[in-house]
Design a protein around this motif. Sequence first.
Motif, PDB file in Angstrom:
ATOM      1  N   TYR A  59       0.820  -1.208   0.000  1.00 36.09           N
ATOM      2  CA  TYR A  59       0.000   0.000   0.000  1.00 36.09           C
ATOM      3  C   TYR A  59       0.858   1.263   0.000  1.00 36.09           C
ATOM      4  N   ARG A  60       2.041   1.235   0.595  1.00 35.10           N
ATOM      5  CA  ARG A  60       2.936   2.388   0.532  1.00 35.10           C
ATOM      6  C   ARG A  60       3.407   2.598  -0.905  1.00 35.10           C
ATOM      7  N   TRP A  61       3.748   1.508  -1.608  1.00 38.01           N
ATOM      8  CA  TRP A  61       4.135   1.610  -3.019  1.00 38.01           C
ATOM      9  C   TRP A  61       3.014   2.245  -3.827  1.00 38.01           C
ATOM     10  N   ARG A  62       1.772   1.813  -3.564  1.00 40.10           N
ATOM     11  CA  ARG A  62       0.626   2.390  -4.279  1.00 40.10           C
ATOM     12  C   ARG A  62       0.509   3.877  -3.981  1.00 40.10           C
ATOM     13  N   GLN A  63       0.692   4.245  -2.722  1.00 38.45           N
ATOM     14  CA  GLN A  63       0.530   5.638  -2.300  1.00 38.45           C
ATOM     15  C   GLN A  63       1.542   6.558  -2.984  1.00 38.45           C
ATOM     16  N   VAL A  64       2.751   6.090  -3.174  1.00 39.41           N
ATOM     17  CA  VAL A  64       3.784   6.927  -3.794  1.00 39.41           C
ATOM     18  C   VAL A  64       3.868   6.711  -5.304  1.00 39.41           C
ATOM     19  N   GLY A  65       2.960   5.901  -5.855  1.00 42.05           N
ATOM     20  CA  GLY A  65       2.895   5.707  -7.302  1.00 42.05           C
ATOM     21  C   GLY A  65       3.916   4.732  -7.861  1.00 42.05           C
ATOM     22  N   LYS A  66       4.428   3.831  -7.029  1.00 40.16           N
ATOM     23  CA  LYS A  66       5.431   2.873  -7.492  1.00 40.16           C
ATOM     24  C   LYS A  66       4.903   1.451  -7.600  1.00 40.16           C
ATOM     25  N   GLY A  67       3.640   1.229  -7.296  1.00 40.15           N
ATOM     26  CA  GLY A  67       3.057  -0.106  -7.374  1.00 40.15           C
ATOM     27  C   GLY A  67       2.399  -0.339  -8.723  1.00 40.15           C
ATOM     28  N   PRO A  68       1.915  -1.565  -8.946  1.00 38.72           N
ATOM     29  CA  PRO A  68       1.208  -1.848 -10.195  1.00 38.72           C
ATOM     30  C   PRO A  68      -0.134  -1.131 -10.231  1.00 38.72           C
ATOM     31  N   ARG A  69      -0.619  -0.869 -11.431  1.00 38.71           N
ATOM     32  CA  ARG A  69      -1.953  -0.261 -11.562  1.00 38.71           C
ATOM     33  C   ARG A  69      -2.992  -1.249 -11.055  1.00 38.71           C
ATOM     34  N   VAL A  70      -4.000  -0.737 -10.395  1.00 38.96           N
ATOM     35  CA  VAL A  70      -5.031  -1.588  -9.808  1.00 38.96           C
ATOM     36  C   VAL A  70      -6.404  -1.188 -10.321  1.00 38.96           C
ATOM     37  N   ILE A  71      -7.352  -2.071 -10.087  1.00 39.93           N
ATOM     38  CA  ILE A  71      -8.761  -1.797 -10.369  1.00 39.93           C
ATOM     39  C   ILE A  71      -9.467  -1.804  -9.024  1.00 39.93           C
ATOM     40  N   LYS A  72     -10.147  -0.717  -8.711  1.00 38.08           N
ATOM     41  CA  LYS A  72     -10.901  -0.658  -7.463  1.00 38.08           C
ATOM     42  C   LYS A  72     -12.356  -0.972  -7.777  1.00 38.08           C
ATOM     43  N   LEU A  73     -12.850  -2.033  -7.188  1.00 42.71           N
ATOM     44  CA  LEU A  73     -14.225  -2.476  -7.415  1.00 42.71           C
ATOM     45  C   LEU A  73     -15.198  -1.611  -6.616  1.00 42.71           C
ATOM     46  N   ASN A  75     -17.219  -2.331  -4.380  1.00 44.86           N
ATOM     47  CA  ASN A  75     -17.283  -2.666  -2.955  1.00 44.86           C
ATOM     48  C   ASN A  75     -16.001  -2.268  -2.215  1.00 44.86           C
ATOM     49  N   GLY A  76     -15.058  -1.628  -2.910  1.00 42.61           N
ATOM     50  CA  GLY A  76     -13.823  -1.170  -2.293  1.00 42.61           C
ATOM     51  C   GLY A  76     -12.661  -2.144  -2.430  1.00 42.61           C
ATOM     52  N   ALA A  77     -12.943  -3.359  -2.870  1.00 44.15           N
ATOM     53  CA  ALA A  77     -11.883  -4.354  -3.047  1.00 44.15           C
ATOM     54  C   ALA A  77     -10.972  -3.952  -4.206  1.00 44.15           C
ATOM     55  N   VAL A  78      -9.721  -4.358  -4.120  1.00 44.81           N
ATOM     56  CA  VAL A  78      -8.735  -4.021  -5.141  1.00 44.81           C
ATOM     57  C   VAL A  78      -8.335  -5.283  -5.890  1.00 44.81           C
TER      58      VAL A  78
END
Length: 96
Positions: A59-73, A75-78
Motif C-alpha cells: 500500500y505504501r508503493w501504491r501511495q507513492v505511485g510505485k506499485g502496479p496499476r489496480v482496479i478498485k471495485l 465494494n472497495g476491493a482491489v
Amino acid sequence: MSTVNSAAGRVNRKRAGVNAVNNTVNGTGAGVKAAKTQEEMLTVPQVLALLGVPQSTFYRWRQVGKGPRVIKLPNGAVRIRRSEFDRWLSDLEECT
C-alpha cells in the motif's frame, strides 16, 4: 408452435452470424467478450504472496505511485490484472 419455432430459428441464426463476425475479427475462434473476461485478476493477498512483501509495503508503493496499476471495485476491493502485474515486474527488472 410453428411460429414460435421459426422465430427461435431466426434468433439462433442471428446469434450464429454475430459469433461468426466476432470469430473473424479477433481470429482466435472465440468471441471478443470471452477474450476480455478470461484475463486473470489477482487479489492483494495473492500479489503479496507472489512478492513476499507485507501489506503495508504494497500500500505504501501504491501511495507513492510505485506499485502496479489496480482496479478498485465498487465494494472497495482491489484487483490487479495479471498482465499489468507482469508488466510492472518486467519494468522493475529493466530499471536495475
